[in-house]
Design a protein around this motif. Structure first.
Motif, PDB file in Angstrom:
ATOM      1  N   ALA A 409      22.106  32.106  41.899  1.00 16.05           N
ATOM      2  CA  ALA A 409      21.991  33.436  42.114  1.00 16.05           C
ATOM      3  C   ALA A 409      23.210  34.368  42.123  1.00 16.05           C
ATOM      4  O   ALA A 409      23.185  35.416  41.491  1.00 16.05           O
ATOM      5  CB  ALA A 409      21.017  33.501  43.430  1.00 16.05           C
ATOM      6  N   ALA A 410      24.234  33.714  42.617  1.00 13.40           N
ATOM      7  CA  ALA A 410      25.421  34.809  42.980  1.00 13.40           C
ATOM      8  C   ALA A 410      26.088  34.769  41.440  1.00 13.40           C
ATOM      9  O   ALA A 410      26.550  35.981  41.002  1.00 13.40           O
ATOM     10  CB  ALA A 410      26.376  34.113  43.617  1.00 13.40           C
ATOM     11  N   GLU A 411      26.086  33.900  40.642  1.00 17.36           N
ATOM     12  CA  GLU A 411      26.449  33.985  39.112  1.00 17.36           C
ATOM     13  C   GLU A 411      25.731  35.124  38.422  1.00 17.36           C
ATOM     14  O   GLU A 411      26.386  35.759  37.740  1.00 17.36           O
ATOM     15  CB  GLU A 411      26.353  32.472  38.643  1.00 17.36           C
ATOM     16  N   HIS A 412      24.485  34.936  38.761  1.00 19.94           N
ATOM     17  CA  HIS A 412      23.456  36.199  37.895  1.00 19.94           C
ATOM     18  C   HIS A 412      24.068  37.598  38.468  1.00 19.94           C
ATOM     19  O   HIS A 412      23.905  38.475  37.584  1.00 19.94           O
ATOM     20  CB  HIS A 412      22.117  36.008  38.311  1.00 19.94           C
ATOM     21  N   LEU A 413      24.173  37.718  39.696  1.00 19.13           N
ATOM     22  CA  LEU A 413      24.656  38.879  40.282  1.00 19.13           C
ATOM     23  C   LEU A 413      25.994  39.321  39.690  1.00 19.13           C
ATOM     24  O   LEU A 413      26.404  40.511  39.627  1.00 19.13           O
ATOM     25  CB  LEU A 413      24.662  38.879  41.610  1.00 19.13           C
ATOM     26  N   ASP A 414      26.985  38.396  39.433  1.00 16.29           N
ATOM     27  CA  ASP A 414      28.245  38.605  39.129  1.00 16.29           C
ATOM     28  C   ASP A 414      28.048  38.995  37.529  1.00 16.29           C
ATOM     29  O   ASP A 414      29.027  39.851  36.955  1.00 16.29           O
ATOM     30  CB  ASP A 414      29.079  37.323  38.972  1.00 16.29           C
ATOM     31  N   ILE A 415      27.014  38.613  36.720  1.00 14.06           N
ATOM     32  CA  ILE A 415      26.803  38.945  35.445  1.00 14.06           C
ATOM     33  C   ILE A 415      26.409  40.614  35.401  1.00 14.06           C
ATOM     34  O   ILE A 415      26.964  41.461  34.671  1.00 14.06           O
ATOM     35  CB  ILE A 415      25.667  38.235  34.898  1.00 14.06           C
ATOM     36  N   LEU A 416      25.513  40.924  36.501  1.00 11.49           N
ATOM     37  CA  LEU A 416      25.369  42.322  36.510  1.00 11.49           C
ATOM     38  C   LEU A 416      26.493  43.256  36.906  1.00 11.49           C
ATOM     39  O   LEU A 416      26.653  44.236  36.324  1.00 11.49           O
ATOM     40  CB  LEU A 416      24.016  42.329  37.612  1.00 11.49           C
ATOM     41  N   ILE A 417      27.158  42.571  37.696  1.00 15.15           N
ATOM     42  CA  ILE A 417      28.348  43.429  38.211  1.00 15.15           C
ATOM     43  C   ILE A 417      29.625  43.562  36.990  1.00 15.15           C
ATOM     44  O   ILE A 417      30.016  44.513  36.985  1.00 15.15           O
ATOM     45  CB  ILE A 417      29.077  43.035  39.531  1.00 15.15           C
ATOM     46  N   GLY A 418      29.634  42.389  36.619  1.00 19.34           N
ATOM     47  CA  GLY A 418      30.862  42.088  35.565  1.00 19.34           C
ATOM     48  C   GLY A 418      30.464  42.899  34.154  1.00 19.34           C
ATOM     49  O   GLY A 418      31.531  43.731  33.649  1.00 19.34           O
ATOM     50  N   GLN A 419      29.118  43.461  33.950  1.00 22.37           N
ATOM     51  CA  GLN A 419      28.798  44.218  32.861  1.00 22.37           C
ATOM     52  C   GLN A 419      28.877  45.748  33.301  1.00 22.37           C
ATOM     53  O   GLN A 419      28.124  46.435  32.754  1.00 22.37           O
ATOM     54  CB  GLN A 419      27.475  43.673  32.173  1.00 22.37           C
ATOM     55  N   ASN A 420      29.045  45.972  34.484  1.00 21.71           N
ATOM     56  CA  ASN A 420      29.047  47.404  35.155  1.00 21.71           C
ATOM     57  C   ASN A 420      27.519  47.944  35.079  1.00 21.71           C
ATOM     58  O   ASN A 420      27.194  49.155  35.238  1.00 21.71           O
ATOM     59  CB  ASN A 420      29.728  48.288  34.211  1.00 21.71           C
ATOM     60  N   ILE A 421      26.524  46.984  35.174  1.00 20.94           N
ATOM     61  CA  ILE A 421      25.152  47.415  35.127  1.00 20.94           C
ATOM     62  C   ILE A 421      24.949  47.886  36.744  1.00 20.94           C
ATOM     63  O   ILE A 421      24.300  48.592  37.198  1.00 20.94           O
ATOM     64  CB  ILE A 421      24.119  46.317  34.722  1.00 20.94           C
ATOM     65  N   VAL A 422      25.655  46.871  37.439  1.00 26.49           N
ATOM     66  CA  VAL A 422      25.631  47.156  39.040  1.00 26.49           C
ATOM     67  C   VAL A 422      27.199  47.320  39.518  1.00 26.49           C
ATOM     68  O   VAL A 422      27.818  46.392  38.931  1.00 26.49           O
ATOM     69  CB  VAL A 422      25.030  45.931  39.812  1.00 26.49           C
ATOM     70  N   LYS A 423      27.589  48.416  40.510  1.00 29.96           N
ATOM     71  CA  LYS A 423      28.832  48.402  40.604  1.00 29.96           C
ATOM     72  C   LYS A 423      29.183  48.078  42.018  1.00 29.96           C
ATOM     73  O   LYS A 423      28.253  47.982  42.929  1.00 29.96           O
ATOM     74  CB  LYS A 423      29.293  49.747  40.418  1.00 29.96           C
ATOM     75  N   SER A 424      30.428  47.322  42.214  1.00 27.80           N
ATOM     76  CA  SER A 424      30.921  46.729  43.503  1.00 27.80           C
ATOM     77  C   SER A 424      31.160  48.199  44.141  1.00 27.80           C
ATOM     78  O   SER A 424      31.899  48.892  43.747  1.00 27.80           O
ATOM     79  CB  SER A 424      32.155  46.036  43.242  1.00 27.80           C
ATOM     80  N   ILE A 425      30.815  48.210  45.557  1.00 25.19           N
ATOM     81  CA  ILE A 425      31.287  49.286  46.508  1.00 25.19           C
ATOM     82  C   ILE A 425      32.126  48.663  47.534  1.00 25.19           C
ATOM     83  O   ILE A 425      33.011  49.641  47.768  1.00 25.19           O
ATOM     84  CB  ILE A 425      29.825  49.793  47.480  1.00 25.19           C
ATOM     85  N   LYS A 426      32.226  47.471  47.962  1.00 27.14           N
ATOM     86  CA  LYS A 426      32.954  47.043  48.973  1.00 27.14           C
ATOM     87  C   LYS A 426      33.192  45.512  48.591  1.00 27.14           C
ATOM     88  O   LYS A 426      32.520  44.771  48.328  1.00 27.14           O
ATOM     89  CB  LYS A 426      32.434  47.335  50.277  1.00 27.14           C
ATOM     90  N   LYS A 427      34.501  45.136  48.767  1.00 30.16           N
ATOM     91  CA  LYS A 427      34.919  43.876  48.479  1.00 30.16           C
ATOM     92  C   LYS A 427      35.263  43.065  49.743  1.00 30.16           C
ATOM     93  O   LYS A 427      36.066  44.038  50.771  1.00 30.16           O
ATOM     94  CB  LYS A 427      35.872  43.695  47.454  1.00 30.16           C
ATOM     95  N   SER A 428      35.219  41.930  50.009  1.00 31.76           N
ATOM     96  CA  SER A 428      35.629  41.222  50.978  1.00 31.76           C
ATOM     97  C   SER A 428      37.322  41.224  50.964  1.00 31.76           C
ATOM     98  O   SER A 428      37.747  41.373  49.833  1.00 31.76           O
ATOM     99  CB  SER A 428      35.255  39.749  51.207  1.00 31.76           C
ATOM    100  N   ASN A 429      38.036  40.621  51.982  1.00 29.88           N
ATOM    101  CA  ASN A 429      39.261  40.487  51.823  1.00 29.88           C
ATOM    102  C   ASN A 429      39.716  39.623  50.972  1.00 29.88           C
ATOM    103  O   ASN A 429      40.823  39.526  50.532  1.00 29.88           O
ATOM    104  CB  ASN A 429      39.924  40.404  53.394  1.00 29.88           C
ATOM    105  N   ASN A 430      38.788  38.700  50.629  1.00 31.07           N
ATOM    106  CA  ASN A 430      39.085  37.685  49.664  1.00 31.07           C
ATOM    107  C   ASN A 430      39.072  37.820  48.215  1.00 31.07           C
ATOM    108  O   ASN A 430      38.974  37.159  47.420  1.00 31.07           O
ATOM    109  CB  ASN A 430      38.390  36.177  49.928  1.00 31.07           C
ATOM    110  N   PRO A 438      23.568  49.918  41.924  1.00 26.64           N
ATOM    111  CA  PRO A 438      23.303  50.396  40.563  1.00 26.64           C
ATOM    112  C   PRO A 438      23.916  51.828  40.352  1.00 26.64           C
ATOM    113  O   PRO A 438      23.725  52.632  41.515  1.00 26.64           O
ATOM    114  CB  PRO A 438      21.916  50.258  40.198  1.00 26.64           C
ATOM    115  N   PRO A 439      24.782  52.116  39.700  1.00 31.02           N
ATOM    116  CA  PRO A 439      25.151  53.736  39.514  1.00 31.02           C
ATOM    117  C   PRO A 439      23.925  54.515  39.247  1.00 31.02           C
ATOM    118  O   PRO A 439      22.602  53.941  38.999  1.00 31.02           O
ATOM    119  CB  PRO A 439      25.850  53.706  37.988  1.00 31.02           C
TER     120      PRO A 439
END
Length: 884
Positions: A409-430, A438-439
Motif C-alpha cells: 500500500a505504501a508503494e501505491h501511495l508513493d506512486i501518487l506522490i511521485g507523480q505529483n497527484i498527491v503532494k507531500s506536506i510534511k516529512k519525517s526526519n528520515n 491532494p492539491p
C-alpha cells in the motif's frame, strides 16, 4: 479497465458465498450458480476490446458501476447472514432479489450485444433510465419550490438528451409550463444561448431583438478594429453592458409565468458555469434542464475557508444533478484535464488493470477528508487495508521474500506522490512522507468524481443538519464546518454502511451519529476527533462484529473486556497523550496487527501488581495463583497466535504486564515504550530485558524486515538498556532519557540505520565517542540535546553512508564539525542562536539538497546561509522549521 475491480470482488466474494450455502443453505446453490455465470459473462463482455470506444464509454461505465454495486451487495448479504443479522428465510429472499437484478442487467446487455458491434454507435436502453426519468420529472414538476432551479442531467450512457426530450414533451409538462424553449449549446457561446432562448420564447425576432443584434455586430466590429490597431481590448464594462439588454429582456419575459428551458449538449464548462450562475427569473417555478457529459460539475466539500471559484446565485439558482446531488459549486476548466492527465501518467507505473483501479480508488479515498486536511500516511494506509482496497493487489515477488500488505500500500501511495497527484506536506526526519494531501484542483476533481461514482457520502457545510436520503451509502464522512450546526447532526439510516469518519463541528450534537444499532456492517470507524464518545458508546461499538479499524479519542480512558467480540479487528488507534487501560482480551484478538496509544495492562490481568495480596489469606493466594495461571495461558496464546506487528506503545511500571509478554509476540516490527517513575533500581526488569533481546533478535530469523524500537526512560532507571549491548538486529533506535555513557549502547546492532538520542544529558564529545564505536552504517542521525559542543561527524566508519542529519541544540551549535559526507542530502540545524558555524562548510557537502534552520534564526545569519546555498553547485533550498 473498470471491470477488473469487479472481477477481483467476485473472486473474493463468490467462494465465501458457495461455502456459506454449502454449510447452511444448500437449496440456494442453483441460484448462486446462476449469479456466478451471469456475472462472469458481464465481466467478460466489459473486458472486450470492442467496448473501448469513446461513444459508448458512459454506457459502459454505468453498467460497470451497477455491477460493482451488485458485487458489494453480495458481500453485504453474506456478512449479514454470517453475523446472524438476517435469518435463513430473509437470506434466501435477498439471494432471489440479487438474482433477479443480475438477470435484468444481463438481459439488457445481451440485447445490446445482439444489436451489433458497439463501435456502430448504437446506444442500448440504459438499465437506470426509467428511474432517472422519474427523478427528472419529479424535479421539474415540483411546485413546492417556486424558486428558479437548474437541473443537470449528466451521464446516463449518452442518453441524457433523450431523457430530457421525453420529459420536455410529456403532455402534463406542456400543460404545466406556459413558456418552453429547447436550445442546443453545441458550438455556441453563453450569449448565443440566451439569444436563442429569447427568440424561441418571443416566437419572432421582434424590433428589440433586431436592434440588439445590430448593436452587438457593431461592437464586435469596433472591438476587432481596436485589437488590431492598438493591441487593446474594449473595456469590459462597456462590452458586457451590451449583452445586459438581452439579460433584462429575457428575465422580464420569464417573470410572467412558469417556464421550462432545456439547454442540451453543453460541452464547454465556461458555458455550463454561466448557465448555473445566471440570475434566472425567480418565484414563478422556472426550471432549466442542462444536459452535459462534463463530470467536474461540483465540489461537494465546502468545509475549507477558501471560497468557491464560481457559484450560482444563492437566492435564485440551485444545482440538482439527476441521480447525484451537488452543492452548486464549480471550478475551472483546467481541473479535469489536469487530473485526467495525471491519472494517465500514474497508470504507466502500475501493472494490471486491477492495480490501476486500486490506485484510482486510493485517490478517491482522499475525498473522505476535509479540504486542506493534512492526511497522516500510516493511518491512511491502515484504513485502505481495512477497506479491502488492496485485495489481490499483492505483486509477485522473488521466492521466499514476504511483502507485508502495508508495504505494498505504501508503494501505491508513493506512486501518487511521485507523480505529483498527491503532494507531500510534511516529512519525517528520515525523509519519508509523514503527511500529505491532494492539491486543490485535484481534490475538487476527486470529490466530484466520488459523488458521481457513489464512492462516498459527505455531510459538509450547511447540509450537516440535513438527513441523507440515499438508499445505498457505503462510506460516510462528516466534515467540519465554520458555523455551528443547529439542531444536531444526522447520519444515513442505512444497513450497508461500511465506513464512518467523524470530524469535529463547533456546537454540534453527535447523539444520532453515535447510534450504531443499524450499522452492523461497519468495517472502519474513526471517532478520534469526536469528543462526545462515552464508555456506553464503546460498549455498543463492541457489537460491530465486522469492524477492522477503530480509532477513539481522549474521552475514553479504558477499553472494556467486551472488545473480545471484535474478532476481525486489525487496528486499534487510541494515540492520545492519556494513558489507556486495556484488558488482556485486546491481545487475544486473533487479527490485531496495530495497537497504537499509551497502554497499560489492567490490574486484574497482572498477577503480582499488588504483592501484599499474598499476605491476606488463602483466598487471596488462590486468586493470585489463578491470575498467574491465566497470565501463563496468555503467553502461550501469544506465542502461537499473535499477529501483532505494531505495539506503539506500552507503559512500563512495577510488576508483571506488557514487559513479560514482549518475548512472546514473534511478529512485532515496531515497539514503543514509556517507563514511568515507579520503575526504579529495585524493580525486577528481567522480563523487560528478555523481551527487548527477543525483539532485537527477530531479524536474524526474518530477513528483509525493518524493526524499530523507541524507549522513553526519562522517568526511571535505564539499567535495562544493557540488553542492547548484546548482538541484535534493529533498523531504527530512539532513546530518550539520561544516560551515564553511550559507548556500549547499540554498539553491536550492526543493522542499525536510524539513530535518535534525546535529552541524554551527554555532551557532544561524549556522544561522539559512543558513535565512533558503532559497527553499523547509519543513514539517519538525530540528536536533541542542551549542549552538543565537541561533536564531529566526518566521512568515516559509521558515517560513510549518512544521508540525513538533524541536530537540535538548545544552547549553541557553533563548536561542531560536519564535513566530507559524500552522501549527505539533508542537514537540519535547529537552534535559535545558530551562529555562523565555521565547522560546517556546506559547499564541501557535494550531495546536499536541503538545509533546515530554526524559524527564530536572526535575519543576518539566515541571509548568510542563503548566500552560501546560492553558491552551492546544487542551488540548495533553505527551509525554516518551527520547534514545537
Amino acid at each position: 479497465m473498470e471491470a477488473a475491480i469487479v472481477g477481483a470482488l467476485l473472486k473474493a466474494t463468490l467462494p465465501s458465498l458457495f461455502k456459506l450455502i454449502g454449510d447452511r443453505c444448500k437449496q440456494l446453490e442453483p441460484d448462486v450458480r446462476f449469479i456466478q455465470s451471469e456475472l462472469e459473462f458481464m465481466q467478460a463482455a466489459f473486458g472486450d476490446s470492442r467496448w473501448r470506444g469513446a461513444e459508448i464509454s458512459n454506457l459502459r461505465r454505468t453498467w460497470i458501476l451497477q455491477l460493482r454495486r451488485l458485487a458489494h451487495e453480495i458481500q453485504d448479504c453474506i456478512d449479514s447472514f454470517q453475523i446472524h443479522k438476517t435469518s435463513a428465510t430473509q437470506f434466501a429472499h435477498e439471494i432471489a432479489d440479487l438474482k433477479k437484478r443480475i438477470q435484468d442487467s444481463s438481459e439488457g446487455l445481451h440485447r445490446y450485444i445482439g444489436q451489433g458491434e458497439p463501435s456502430n454507435g448504437k446506444v442500448a436502453p440504459n438499465p437506470m433510465a426509467n428511474d432517472a426519468e422519474e427523478d427528472l420529472l419529479a424535479f421539474v414538476q415540483n411546485q413546492s419550490e417556486m424558486n428558479a432551479k437548474v437541473i443537470c442531467a449528466i451521464g446516463f450512457g449518452g442518453q441524457n438528451t433523450d431523457l430530457a426530450r421525453r420529459v420536455y414533451e410529456k403532455d402534463e409538462v406542456c400543460r404545466q409550463f406556459g413558456q418552453r424553449a429547447w436550445v442546443t449549446a453545441v458550438d455556441r457561446t453563453f450569449d448565443d444561448v440566451l439569444t436563442e432562448i429569447l427568440r424561441q420564447l418571443e416566437g419572432r425576432p421582434g424590433l428589440g431583438m433586431i436592434i440588439l443584434s445590430w448593436l452587438l455586430s457593431i461592437l464586435c466590429f469596433f472591438r476587432g478594429l481596436l485589437l488590431k490597431v492598438f493591441g487593446t481590448e474594449m473595456p469590459v464594462a462597456s462590452w458586457s453592458s451590451a449583452s445586459s439588454g438581452i439579460d433584462y429582456q429575457l428575465r422580464s419575459l420569464l417573470s410572467k409565468e412558469r417556464y421550462l428551458i432545456v439547454i442540451h449538449d453543453v460541452t464547454k464548462e465556461e458555458v455550463y458555469n454561466k448557465i448555473c450562475a445566471f440570475p434566472w427569473a425567480n418565484r414563478v417555478g422556472g426550471r432549466i434542464i442542462v444536459t452535459t457529459d462534463i463530470q467536474s460539475v461540483a465540489r461537494p466539500c465546502i468545509c475549507g475557508n477558501d471560497p468557491p471559484l464560481l457559484a450560482p446565485d444563492s437566492i435564485t439558482s440551485r444545482l440538482v444533478l439527476v441521480g447525484e446531488v451537488g452543492t452548486g459549486m464549480f471550478y475551472k476548466e483546467t481541473c479535469s484535464a489536469l487530473c485526467d492527465a495525471a491519472v494517465a501518467r500514474m497508470q504507466c507505473f502500475v501493472g494490471s488493470d486491477y492495480e490501476r483501479i486500486v490506485v484510482e480508488d486510493m485517490l478517491l479515498y482522499f475525498s473522505m477528508f476535509p479540504f486542506h486536511h493534512h492526511v497522516r500516511r500510516n493511518p491512511l494506509i491502515r484504513r485502505w487495508l481495512a477497506e479491502g482496497l488492496l485485495v489481490h493487489a499483492i505483486q509477485k515477488v522473488p521466492e521466499n521474500v514476504y511483502r507485508f500488505p502495508q508495504d505494498v500500500a505504501a508503494e501505491h501511495l508513493d506512486i501518487l506522490i511521485g507523480q505529483n497527484i498527491v503532494k507531500s506536506i510534511k516529512k519525517s526526519n528520515n525523509g519519508k512522507v509523514k503527511r500529505c494531501q491532494p492539491p486543490g484542483m485535484v481534490f475538487n476533481h476527486i470529490c466530484a468524481r466520488a459523488v458521481i461514482d457513489n464512492f462516498n457520502t459527505l455531510l459538509c457545510g450547511p447540509c450537516q443538519n440535513e438527513t441523507i436520503q440515499e438508499a445505498y451509502v457505503r462510506r460516510f464522512s462528516l466534515h467540519p464546518y465554520m458555523a455551528a450546526a443547529n439542531g444536531g447532526l444526522n447520519v444515513p439510516d442505512v444497513h450497508c454502511l461500511h465506513t464512518m469518519v467523524v470530524f469535529p463541528t463547533a456546537g454540534a450534537q453527535y447523539g444520532a451519529i453515535l447510534n450504531f444499532d443499524n450499522h452492523k456492517l461497519l468495517r472502519v470507524l474513526d471517532l478520534k476527533e469526536c469528543a462526545d464518545v462515552t464508555a456506553n458508546h464503546v460498549l455498543k461499538i463492541c457489537d460491530l462484529l465486522l469492524l477492522k479499524y477503530l480509532s477513539l479519542g481522549s474521552s475514553i480512558k479504558e477499553v472494556p473486556s467486551e472488545i473480545r467480540r471484535l474478532q476481525q479487528l486489525e487496528t486499534l488507534d487510541m494515540s492520545t497523550s492519556a494513558v489507556v487501560t486495556v484488558s488482556s482480551n485486546v491481545l487475544k484478538l486473533p487479527k490485531l496487527k496495530h495497537l497504537l496509544g499509551k497502554f497499560r495492562l489492567s490490574r486484574v490481568d497482572c498477577p503480582d501488581e499488588n504483592p501484599s495480596m499474598m499476605k491476606k489469606g488463602a483466598k487471596k493466594v488462590k486468586k493470585v495463583l489463578k491470575l498467574k495461571d491465566e497470565f501463563s495461558k496468555l503467553k502461550d496464546f501469544l506465542r502461537d497466535n499473535s499477529v501483532l506487528e505494531t505495539l506503539a506503545g506500552i507503559v512500563i511500571g512495577n510488576g508483571m504486564g506488557f514487559p513479560q509478554l514482549l518475548s512472546d509476540m514473534g511478529k512485532l516490527r515496531k515497539v514503543k515504550m514509556w517507563c514511568d517513575s515507579m520503575t526504579n533500581e529495585s524493580t525486577d526488569l528481567t522480563g523487560l530485558k528478555e523481551g527487548i533481546k527477543a525483539f532485537t533478535s527477530h531479524r536474524i530469523r526474518t530477513p528483509n524486515v525493518d524493526y524499530s524500537l523507541s524507549v522513553d526512560f526519562s522517568g526511571s532507571s535505564q539499567s535495562f538498556l544493557d540488553c542492547l549491548e548484546d548482538p541484535g538486529m534493529l533498523t531504527s533506535l530512539k532513546l530518550r532519557g539520561n544516560l551515564t555513557h553511550f559507548r556500549p549502547v547499540a554498539a553491536k546492532l550492526v543493522s542499525l540505520q536510524e539513530l535518535c538520542l534525546s535529552w541524554t544529558n551527554l555532551s557532544g564529545a561524549a556522544i561522539q565517542t559512543g558513535l565512533s564505536n558503532l559497527r553499523c552504517q547509519l543513514k539517519f542521525l538525530k540528536l536533541v540535546e542542551n549542549n552538543l559542543v565537541g561533536l564531529a561527524i566526518q566521512d568515516k566508519d559509521a558515517f560513510v553512508s549518512l544521508e540525513r542529519i538533524c541536530l537540535v541544540g538548545m544552547q549553541s551549535l557553533e563548536e561542531i564539525i560536519i564535513q566530507d559526507l559524500r552522501k549527505l542530502v539533508s542537514l537540519h540545524l535547529l537552534c535559535p542562536t545558530l551562529g555562523a558555524l565555521p565547522g560546517v562548510q556546506i559547499r564541501k557537502l557535494q550531495s546536499l539538497n536541503e538545509v533546515g534552520l530554526h524559524s527564530q534564526v536572526e535575519g543576518d545569519i539566515k541571509r548568510g546561509w542563503e548566500d552560501a546555498a546560492i553558491s552551492h553547485k546544487r542551488k540548495l533550498s533553505i527551509v525554516s522549521i518551527g520547534i514545537q
